[in-house]
Motif scaffolding. Structure first.
Motif, PDB file in Angstrom:
ATOM      1  N   LEU A  57      27.132  12.244  33.457  1.00 47.05           N
ATOM      2  CA  LEU A  57      25.948  13.061  33.727  1.00 47.05           C
ATOM      3  C   LEU A  57      26.131  14.468  33.176  1.00 47.05           C
ATOM      4  O   LEU A  57      25.228  15.036  32.564  1.00 47.05           O
ATOM      5  CB  LEU A  57      25.692  13.124  35.234  1.00 47.05           C
ATOM      6  N   MET A  86      27.898  15.386  30.699  1.00 43.90           N
ATOM      7  CA  MET A  86      27.861  15.418  29.243  1.00 43.90           C
ATOM      8  C   MET A  86      26.527  14.926  28.677  1.00 43.90           C
ATOM      9  O   MET A  86      26.306  14.977  27.492  1.00 43.90           O
ATOM     10  CB  MET A  86      28.993  14.548  28.674  1.00 43.90           C
ATOM     11  N   HIS A  87      25.640  14.427  29.572  1.00 44.31           N
ATOM     12  CA  HIS A  87      24.385  13.849  29.090  1.00 44.31           C
ATOM     13  C   HIS A  87      23.328  14.933  28.952  1.00 44.31           C
ATOM     14  O   HIS A  87      22.304  14.920  29.614  1.00 44.31           O
ATOM     15  CB  HIS A  87      23.918  12.753  30.059  1.00 44.31           C
ATOM     16  N   SER A  88      23.600  15.893  28.120  1.00 40.55           N
ATOM     17  CA  SER A  88      22.625  16.955  27.888  1.00 40.55           C
ATOM     18  C   SER A  88      22.883  17.530  26.518  1.00 40.55           C
ATOM     19  O   SER A  88      24.001  17.913  26.190  1.00 40.55           O
ATOM     20  CB  SER A  88      22.763  18.053  28.954  1.00 40.55           C
TER      21      SER A  88
END
Lengths: 280, 530
Positions: free
Chosen positions: B323, B325-327
């Protein structure tokens, strides 16, 4: 302030995890380049640097052969197992047939049997295979690859099926309307769309195979046929303290192909290819 | 890559071809013909050894399977089966069959001393009792092998002193071979055999001493590396009484068909027996033997704790990271990903051994770095904490990878829509993202649980089950059922495969039950996408 809330915490989590993740690896690196090459002299910060452990590894052991064996076996069996799992995942995700649910559950169930206890049976089976077909018997690449492919229809099939399910069905339905056959739907529409999961499972399969020790240890007895785990574990079986530097050097070199495979697949893993692919 | 292009616009642009007449069908038919031809070729190749050995059942199975495959792929019906057949055949051959084979041994006494048939046991007893007596025939001996000099099966090449005829002998008996013999009667070359040098032979002297080649009156054994003798058996089988009789003392051991052993009047067994069915006795032993049933329960509880902590811990950690790193706004995302997955790239068997050294009390890295003096593997709590910590390190990258993959499969529109509808970031995650993630990840969590439940290496390579209570050196605080079983069944007292298989069936039942229950409880998740 919004930067801290939206991005800052991500870096905090990342950095903390990096410390945890990297400390043991630094220790191994440090031990591998430590000129003394013993366990008791190893520290996290290198106390010296030399490639003595690496050259001893190639000169005194058959490390090169083990390396080639491991790469071939892991590459071929992971590629083949990904393909076989993708075929099965397609059937489970897109087709409705009798025994589908039973099939899915049996695939999962059969994996739960303690694998190493079947090792006696595997040994006896392959003793017979070696008598009949030496080309796929003990100490061969192909025998071990076949054995590893026995588990192809396992966890990876589930992982892929989960991902296939998230690809909108409208895509292949409309292709079928346009006259595409089912192999065309599979190879030309679905497979490209699920590239990220193929990359992830390929990586997982590669890592799993290159690390596999127990079956390989029984299967490969000739010194030249061994894989990296079998060879390296033998290195520290007796002389643990003295060979620790060599062992760590071998550990690092074993990690190299995995890192390369990850690099190779990285770009497929990064971006979600399914988003926005729904056909209008 | 071109993947997105292939999936979307290109297909739209292509003119709709007539049903079954698509442009690719020629290539497709060629590939299909090639693969089916390959299948037939492999089947023919595999058939020859079966015919040579007159293995007609095997041949029948081979023919039936090949015919079935040809039928399957040449008719348009059974589409799902076309996709499932390759994996299923491999699964049956190399997974299901070994497991069934193992399960069937759970009902036998198979193990050290009970490996083969009664006839094999008799041969083994007779050859083991061979002694050199005055007038024993002497041979010149050459040690050879049919495989690798260091590990291959040993063969005795013995030269008859009178006729100079060479025979090759192993545990199955003697057979004549053609060989070149020197003046001392020793073999210098023989077809199909590798002659061991003196150095290679002396490295395997223990195996050479143990090897006995059965002959009609006794057996041929080595005396040193270059001479052999044919000795007489001190114990011989007597068909009349179905017993083994000692030729000097006259003592008799009668065959007991239910125990698979030769037993004398006092109930003493000969070490070498044979394999017989023992019904459910291996199973009842687990439940009724007090030395096994008590620790079994204690180990079971810890086993659950270990599997839940390992699976849950790595999942939470991996998901949190995925989560984070999900940007697209996180800089150096690629660098983070590469470094964070590095523990997974390291060979796990090697890192388990390294972690064990890092927890070393005296010169271990952890005590050194943190300035501690903890005897990590000495106390139950610290040893358990240590093995779970190692599992977290080894396991979170897997969860990170699969969670990342699953996150990418979730269309961004969904969470964006939730945001527009006024959901908070946390609310959107909990109600939209997490349920979708769980659809893909629940089966993995369950199989990860099953894997960790039997994570043999994690314990065996680090603590080996330590610390052990003073009163029970067979069952340690960090022992999982699988390592505990391994020690009872394979360690110390000799291999007991039948018993080990019985315990593994218990373990399998426990894991399968837990998985079945969790599947039932999480079934509603599947409806999300149905």
């Amino acid at each position: 302030m919004t930067w801290v809330k939206q991005v800052g915490w991500r870096h905090l989590v990342g950095v903390l995890m990096l410390v945890f993740a990297m400390a043991p690896i630094l220790f191994v690196v440090s031990a591998a380049i430590n000129p003394l090459g013993t366990l008791s002299s190893s520290e996290i910060v290198p106390t010296g640097a030399s490639f003595g452990n690496f050259s001893r590894l190639f000169a005194d052991t058959e490390f090169g052969r083990w390396f080639v064996n491991s790469i071939v076996i892991a590459a071929v069996s992971s590629a083949a197992s990904i393909f076989i799992s993708a075929l099965a995942a397609y059937a489970f995700s897109r087709r409705r047939f009798r025994g589908r649910r039973v099939g899915l559950l049996s695939v999962l169930l059969i994996q739960m049997f303690p694998q190493f206890l079947a090792i006696v049976a595997i040994f006896l089976i392959f003793s017979a295979v070696t008598d009949y077909w030496p080309a796929i018997g003990f100490n061969t690449w192909w025998g071990l690859i076949l054995l590893y492919l026995g588990g192809a229809l396992g966890v990876n099939t589930w992982l892929m099926k989960g991902f296939f399910d998230t690809v909108p069905r409208e895509l292949d339905e409309s292709a079928t309307m346009d006259g595409a056959t089912h192999p065309q739907v599979f190879f030309r529409i679905l497979l490209p769309l699920v590239a990220p999961i193929l990359a992830v499972t390929a990586l997982l399969a590669f890592i799993g195979t290159i690390n596999e020790f127990l079956i390989a240890n029984v299967f490969l007895t000739d010194a030249g046929a061994k894989t990296l785990p079998v060879g390296l574990t033998g290195l520290v079986a007796g002389e643990r303290n003295a060979n620790f530097g060599m062992f760590c050097a071998g550990t690092l070199l074993t990690a190299v192909p995995t890192v390369l495979v990850f690099q190779l697949l990285q770009r497929y893993i990064t971006d979600g290819l399914t988003a926005g692919a729904v056909k209008g | 890559m071109t993947a997105t292009k292939l999936g979307g616009p290109e297909i739209q642009a292509r003119p709709a071809p007539g049903p079954g007449k698509s442009p690719k069908s020629v290539t497709g038919a060629l590939i299909k013909a090639l693969l089916l031809g390959l299948t037939i070729a492999i089947a023919i190749w595999a058939a020859f050894p079966l015919i040579d050995n007159e293995a007609w059942i095997g041949l029948a199975i081979l023919i039936a399977t090949t015919a079935g495959l040809l039928h399957l792929y040449l008719t348009p019906r059974h589409i799902p089966l076309k996709y499932l057949a390759p994996g299923t055949i491999l699964l049956i051959l190399f997974q299901v069959f070994p497991v069934l084979y193992t399960a069937s041994t759970a009902f036998t006494n198979f193990g050290d001393g009970h490996r083969g048939s009664k006839q094999e046991a008799i041969v083994a007893i007779q050859t083991a009792s061979v002694t050199q007596v005055p007038g024993s025939q002497q041979y010149a001996l050459t040690v050879a092998t049919t495989g690798d000099p260091a590990t291959g099966p040993l063969v005795f090449l013995v030269t008859d002193p009178v006729t100079k005829q060479v025979s090759a002998g192993d545990a199955d008996g003697l057979k004549q071979v053609d060989a070149t013999v020197n003046s001392a009667g020793r073999v210098t070359a023989a077809d199909g055999y590798t002659i061991l040098t003196t150095g290679q032979a002396s490295l395997r002297s223990a195996e050479i001493t143990d090897l006995a080649v059965p002959t009609a009156g006794g057996a041929i054994r080595s005396s040193g590396l270059s001479r052999a003798y044919e000795g007489r058996a001190g114990r011989a089988y007597d068909e009349g009484c179905d017993c083994i009789r000692d030729t000097t003392t006259g003592q008799a051991w009668t065959a007991d068909e239910t125990a698979g052993a030769f037993v004398d009047g006092n109930g003493e067994r000969l070490a070498e027996g044979w394999k017989v069915g023992v019904g459910f006795s291996n199973f009842t032993r687990v439940l009724t033997d007090p030395a096994i049933a008590g620790p079994f329960l204690r180990t079971l509880v810890w086993n659950f704790a270990f599997a839940i902590a390992s699976t849950g811990g790595t999942f939470v950690l991996g998901l949190l990271l995925a989560l984070a790193m999900h940007s697209p706004r996180v800089r150096a995302r690629t660098a983070y990903r590469v470094l964070l997955v590095l523990p997974y790239a390291m060979p796990s068997f090697a890192m388990l051994l390294v972690w064990r050294d890092m927890f070393n009390t005296d010169f271990g890295l952890i005590n050194n770095l943190l300035g501690l003096d903890v005897d990590w593997f000495g106390g139950s709590a610290s040893a358990r904490l240590a093995v779970i910590l190692v599992q977290l390190w080894l396991g979170y990258p897997y969860m990170f990878l699969v969670a990342t993959g699953a996150l990418q499969a979730i269309p961004r529109e969904l969470s964006e829509a939730a945001r527009i509808d006024g959901a908070s970031a946390w609310g959107g995650f909990r109600r939209i993202t997490l349920p979708l993630l769980m659809v893909a990840l629940t089966p993995l969590l369950i199989s990860s649980f099953a894997f960790n439940f039997n994570n043999f290496n994690a314990i065996y390579l680090t603590t080996e089950g330590a610390p052990f209570p003073a009163d029970n050196p067979a069952n340690g605080a960090t022992d999982l059922l699988i390592t505990y079983t391994y020690r009872i069944a394979f360690g110390g007292g000799g291999a007991q495969y039948g018993y080990a298989a019985a315990i593994s069936i218990f373990i399998f039942l426990i894991v399968a039950l837990v998985s079945a229950i969790s599947f039932r409880r999480t079934r509603h998740l599947e409806e999300v996408h149905a």
